[in-house]
Motif scaffolding. Structure first.
Motif, PDB file in Angstrom:
ATOM      1  N   CYS A 116       0.832  -1.036   0.045  1.00  0.00           N
ATOM      2  CA  CYS A 116       0.077   0.070  -0.001  1.00  0.00           C
ATOM      3  C   CYS A 116       0.765   1.143  -0.115  1.00  0.00           C
ATOM      4  N   GLY A 117       0.633   2.280  -0.895  1.00  0.00           N
ATOM      5  CA  GLY A 117       1.340   3.520  -0.996  1.00  0.00           C
ATOM      6  C   GLY A 117       1.063   4.578   0.177  1.00  0.00           C
ATOM      7  N   ASP A 118       0.363   4.287   1.105  1.00  0.00           N
ATOM      8  CA  ASP A 118      -0.007   5.331   2.020  1.00  0.00           C
ATOM      9  C   ASP A 118       0.643   5.154   3.336  1.00  0.00           C
ATOM     10  N   ALA A 119       1.597   4.496   3.534  1.00  0.00           N
ATOM     11  CA  ALA A 119       2.518   4.034   5.015  1.00  0.00           C
ATOM     12  C   ALA A 119       4.182   4.018   4.550  1.00  0.00           C
ATOM     13  N   ILE A 120       4.660   4.514   5.558  1.00  0.00           N
ATOM     14  CA  ILE A 120       6.163   4.434   5.742  1.00  0.00           C
ATOM     15  C   ILE A 120       6.367   3.123   6.181  1.00  0.00           C
ATOM     16  N   ILE A 121       7.269   2.099   5.584  1.00  0.00           N
ATOM     17  CA  ILE A 121       7.507   0.780   5.939  1.00  0.00           C
ATOM     18  C   ILE A 121       8.971   0.573   5.912  1.00  0.00           C
ATOM     19  N   ASP A 122       9.344  -0.209   6.813  1.00  0.00           N
ATOM     20  CA  ASP A 122      11.010  -0.810   6.671  1.00  0.00           C
ATOM     21  C   ASP A 122      10.733  -2.234   7.405  1.00  0.00           C
ATOM     22  N   PHE A 123      11.225  -3.176   6.687  1.00  0.00           N
ATOM     23  CA  PHE A 123      11.262  -4.353   7.318  1.00  0.00           C
ATOM     24  C   PHE A 123      12.172  -5.477   6.232  1.00  0.00           C
ATOM     25  N   ASP A 124      12.450  -6.501   6.721  1.00  0.00           N
ATOM     26  CA  ASP A 124      13.364  -7.328   5.947  1.00  0.00           C
ATOM     27  C   ASP A 124      12.655  -8.275   5.071  1.00  0.00           C
ATOM     28  N   LEU A 125      12.603  -7.874   3.757  1.00  0.00           N
ATOM     29  CA  LEU A 125      11.888  -8.532   2.740  1.00  0.00           C
ATOM     30  C   LEU A 125      12.472  -9.854   2.325  1.00  0.00           C
ATOM     31  N   LYS A 126      13.647  -9.921   2.658  1.00  0.00           N
ATOM     32  CA  LYS A 126      14.181 -11.488   2.317  1.00  0.00           C
ATOM     33  C   LYS A 126      13.855 -12.657   3.411  1.00  0.00           C
ATOM     34  N   THR A 127      13.515 -12.045   4.431  1.00  0.00           N
ATOM     35  CA  THR A 127      13.079 -13.009   5.526  1.00  0.00           C
ATOM     36  C   THR A 127      11.431 -13.371   5.244  1.00  0.00           C
ATOM     37  N   ALA A 128      10.578 -12.495   5.079  1.00  0.00           N
ATOM     38  CA  ALA A 128       9.370 -12.423   4.741  1.00  0.00           C
ATOM     39  C   ALA A 128       9.327 -13.460   3.471  1.00  0.00           C
ATOM     40  N   LEU A 129      10.090 -13.334   2.417  1.00  0.00           N
ATOM     41  CA  LEU A 129      10.002 -14.069   1.162  1.00  0.00           C
ATOM     42  C   LEU A 129      10.461 -15.738   1.615  1.00  0.00           C
ATOM     43  N   ASP A 130      11.458 -15.881   2.356  1.00  0.00           N
ATOM     44  CA  ASP A 130      11.735 -17.072   2.895  1.00  0.00           C
ATOM     45  C   ASP A 130      10.641 -17.624   3.413  1.00  0.00           C
ATOM     46  N   PHE A 131       9.933 -17.136   4.445  1.00  0.00           N
ATOM     47  CA  PHE A 131       8.751 -17.642   5.037  1.00  0.00           C
ATOM     48  C   PHE A 131       7.664 -17.790   4.047  1.00  0.00           C
ATOM     49  N   HIS A 132       7.458 -17.131   2.993  1.00  0.00           N
ATOM     50  CA  HIS A 132       6.232 -17.583   1.928  1.00  0.00           C
ATOM     51  C   HIS A 132       6.661 -18.496   1.278  1.00  0.00           C
ATOM     52  N   ASN A 133       8.043 -18.684   1.069  1.00  0.00           N
ATOM     53  CA  ASN A 133       8.347 -19.951   0.154  1.00  0.00           C
ATOM     54  C   ASN A 133       8.442 -21.150   0.919  1.00  0.00           C
ATOM     55  N   SER A 134       8.772 -21.213   2.113  1.00  0.00           N
ATOM     56  CA  SER A 134       8.612 -22.119   3.041  1.00  0.00           C
ATOM     57  C   SER A 134       7.355 -22.824   3.168  1.00  0.00           C
ATOM     58  N   ARG A 135       6.319 -22.203   3.350  1.00  0.00           N
ATOM     59  CA  ARG A 135       5.093 -22.500   3.481  1.00  0.00           C
ATOM     60  C   ARG A 135       4.335 -22.865   2.224  1.00  0.00           C
ATOM     61  N   GLY A 136       4.856 -22.466   0.934  1.00  0.00           N
ATOM     62  CA  GLY A 136       4.128 -22.898  -0.373  1.00  0.00           C
ATOM     63  C   GLY A 136       2.827 -22.255  -0.502  1.00  0.00           C
ATOM     64  N   SER A 137       2.949 -20.865  -0.005  1.00  0.00           N
ATOM     65  CA  SER A 137       1.809 -20.127   0.111  1.00  0.00           C
ATOM     66  C   SER A 137       1.630 -19.418  -1.332  1.00  0.00           C
ATOM     67  N   ILE A 138       0.171 -19.246  -1.538  1.00  0.00           N
ATOM     68  CA  ILE A 138      -0.030 -18.661  -2.770  1.00  0.00           C
ATOM     69  C   ILE A 138      -0.238 -17.186  -2.321  1.00  0.00           C
ATOM     70  N   ALA A 139      -0.597 -16.616  -1.127  1.00  0.00           N
ATOM     71  CA  ALA A 139      -0.573 -15.576  -0.619  1.00  0.00           C
ATOM     72  C   ALA A 139      -0.047 -15.341   0.884  1.00  0.00           C
ATOM     73  N   THR A 140       0.677 -14.302   1.205  1.00  0.00           N
ATOM     74  CA  THR A 140       1.279 -14.212   2.463  1.00  0.00           C
ATOM     75  C   THR A 140       0.999 -12.768   2.960  1.00  0.00           C
ATOM     76  N   ILE A 141       0.350 -12.504   3.747  1.00  0.00           N
ATOM     77  CA  ILE A 141       0.040 -11.172   4.463  1.00  0.00           C
ATOM     78  C   ILE A 141       1.178 -11.076   5.715  1.00  0.00           C
ATOM     79  N   LEU A 142       1.771  -9.881   5.678  1.00  0.00           N
ATOM     80  CA  LEU A 142       2.707  -9.287   6.637  1.00  0.00           C
ATOM     81  C   LEU A 142       1.518  -8.848   7.626  1.00  0.00           C
TER      82      LEU A 142
END
Length: 369
Positions: A116-142
Motif C-alpha cells: 500500500c502506498g500510504d504508509a512508511i514501512i521498513d522490514f526485512d523483505l528477504k525474511t518474509a520471502l523465505d517464510f512465504h516460500n517455506s509455506r508454499g503459500s499462494i498469498a502471504t500477509i505481513l
C-alpha cells in the motif's frame, strides 16, 4: 522480484491534504511517502515496479518519472478514462488493479510483492520471502502486533500457530477480536493468484480476494515480523508522523538542509533573527524569514518561503510553504497552510472562514504587506 505499489485511492479521509495531491505524495517534511517505499524496495533489489494511479495520479508520475534516480524501473497503470478532454478517475480496487496490469502486460510472471502506498514501512523483505516460500503459500500477509486497545483501528488477521490464516475481522471491538495482528497492507503473491481475480470489475484484496482464498482452502499465511510501520490513515496520523520524523523515529530519515545545531535544520536563503528562541527539533525550509522574538518549540516544521512575524509562538506546529503568520499568533498542535488548518485531533477548517483569517495569509499575495 517484482512489486506493485497501490496508489489509486482518493484519500477522502485525508482531505483537505489530498485536495491537490494524491495520498502517497503527502510529504514527510519534504519527502513524499511513496519515495520511502521505492527506496526500501530498491534496497532489497526489487527493480521492476508497477504503480496503479487514479486520483491526481499524474502528480505522482511527474515526480517519480521512470524511476531512474532510484535505480528501478517504474510503470504506471491509470485507472480511469477520458471524458470531454478531462481525465476521470475510476479505481477498480486493489486486486482489480493487479488484474488490469496482468491482462494488459502479463507483468506478474514471478513471485511478487504488493505494498500500500500510504504508509512508511521498513522490514526485512528477504525474511518474509523465505517464510512465504517455506509455506508454499499462494498469498502471504505481513502482519504487525498492535496494542489490544488499538485493534478496533485495523483489519485483524486470525491465524493458527503455523501462520495459516483462518479468518479476517475488519476493525473489531476488543471483546470480539480474534487476535491483535493487524494487516499492514503488505502482501506476497504467486502469479497463480490471478485465476481467482475476475477481470473488468472492482475487486479488493483485503475484503474480497483474501477471504475468498481462505474459503477455498488455498494456502494463505500471515507472517508477523519486526516492521516499522507508520500508517497515514487519518489527518491526526499525518501530524503525528511529521513529529516523529523530526524526532528521529523514522529509521534512516533526516530532513534536508543544513543541520545548524543538533536537531535544527535550516534551508538555504533562510534568515533567523538572533532573538528567536528555538527548542529543537525544528526544521525551517529555504528562503524563510523568522523575525525577532519568535519562539519555536519542537517538533515543529516551517516550510519554504514562509514568514513568521515578530513574537509568533509555535509549539508542535507544522507550517506549509508560502505561509505568512502575523504578529501575535500563538499556535500549538496544529498544521497550518495559507488555505486550511488541521488540528492534532484531526479537525479541519478553511483559513478564510476560521479563527485564523486575520493572522494567516499567503506570501505569494502581493497585497499582504
Amino acid at each position: 522480484m517484482k512489486a506493485m505499489i497501490l496508489a489509486a485511492g482518493a484519500g477522502t479521509r485525508l482531505k483537505p491534504l489530498t485536495n491537490k495531491i494524491p495520498k502517497p505524495m503527502l510529504p514527510i517534511i519534504e519527502k513524499p511517502v511513496i519515495e520511502f517505499i521505492i527506496e526500501l524496495l530498491a534496497r532489497h533489489e526489487v527493480r521492476d515496479i508497477m504503480i496503479n494511479i487514479s486520483h491526481l495520479g499524474w502528480v505522482m508520475q511527474n515526480y517519480l518519472k521512470s524511476g531512474y534516480r532510484y535505480g528501478v524501473r517504474i510503470g504506471y497503470s491509470f485507472e480511469g478514462h477520458f471524458e470531454k478532454g478531462q481525465l476521470i478517475a475510476e479505481p477498480v480496487g486493489s486486486a482489480g488493479g493487479m488484474r488490469r496490469i496482468q491482462d494488459s502486460s502479463a507483468f506478474f510472471d514471478e513471485t511478487f510483492i504488493v505494498v500500500c502506498g500510504d504508509a512508511i514501512i521498513d522490514f526485512d523483505l528477504k525474511t518474509a520471502l523465505d517464510f512465504h516460500n517455506s509455506r508454499g503459500s499462494i498469498a502471504t500477509i505481513l502482519t504487525k502486533e498492535v496494542p489490544n486497545e488499538q485493534v478496533s483501528n485495523y483489519g485483524i488477521v486470525v491465524s493458527d500457530s503455523y501462520g495459516r490464516v483462518g479468518s479476517f475481522q475488519e476493525k473489531p471491538s476488543l471483546e470480539k477480536a480474534g487476535s491483535n495482528m493487524a494487516n499492514t497492507g503488505i502482501y506476497i503473491f504467486e502469479p497463480s493468484v490471478f485465476k481467482y481475480i475476475p477481470s473488468g470489475t472492482f475487486y479488493d484484496i483485503g475484503s474480497q480476494l483474501l477471504p475468498d482464498l481462505v474459503k477455498r482452502k488455498e494456502s494463505v499465511y500471515s507472517f508477523t515480523t519486526e516492521i516499522d510501520w507508520f500508517d497515514i490513515g487519518r489527518n491526526s496520523d499525518y501530524l503525528s508522523i511529521l513529529g516523529q520524523a523530526l524526532q528521529g523515529k523514522i529509521k534512516g530519515f533526516k530532513p534536508s538542509g543544513k543541520e545548524i545545531t543538533s536537531g535544527l535544520w535550516k534551508g538555504i536563503g533562510t534568515i533567523v533573527e538572533k532573538t528567536a528562541k528555538i527548542i529543537t527539533p525544528v526544521f525551517i525550509g529555504a528562503n524563510t524569514k523568522i523575525e525577532r522574538n519568535v519562539r519555536l518549540e519542537g517538533p515543529t516544521m516551517v516550510g519554504s518561503n514562509c514568514e513568521l512575524c515578530e513574537g509568533v509562538d509555535l509549539s508542535n506546529v507544522f507550517v506549509g510553504d508560502y505561509t505568512r503568520i502575523k504578529a501575535g499568533f500563538k499556535g500549538k498542535n496544529i498544521l497550518i497552510t495559507p488555505d486550511f488548518f488541521i488540528r492534532s485531533d484531526g479537525s479541519t477548517g478553511l483559513i478564510s472562514e476560521g479563527p485564523y483569517a486575520e493572522l494567516i495569509s499567503d506570501t505569494r499575495n502581493l497585497d499582504i504587506r
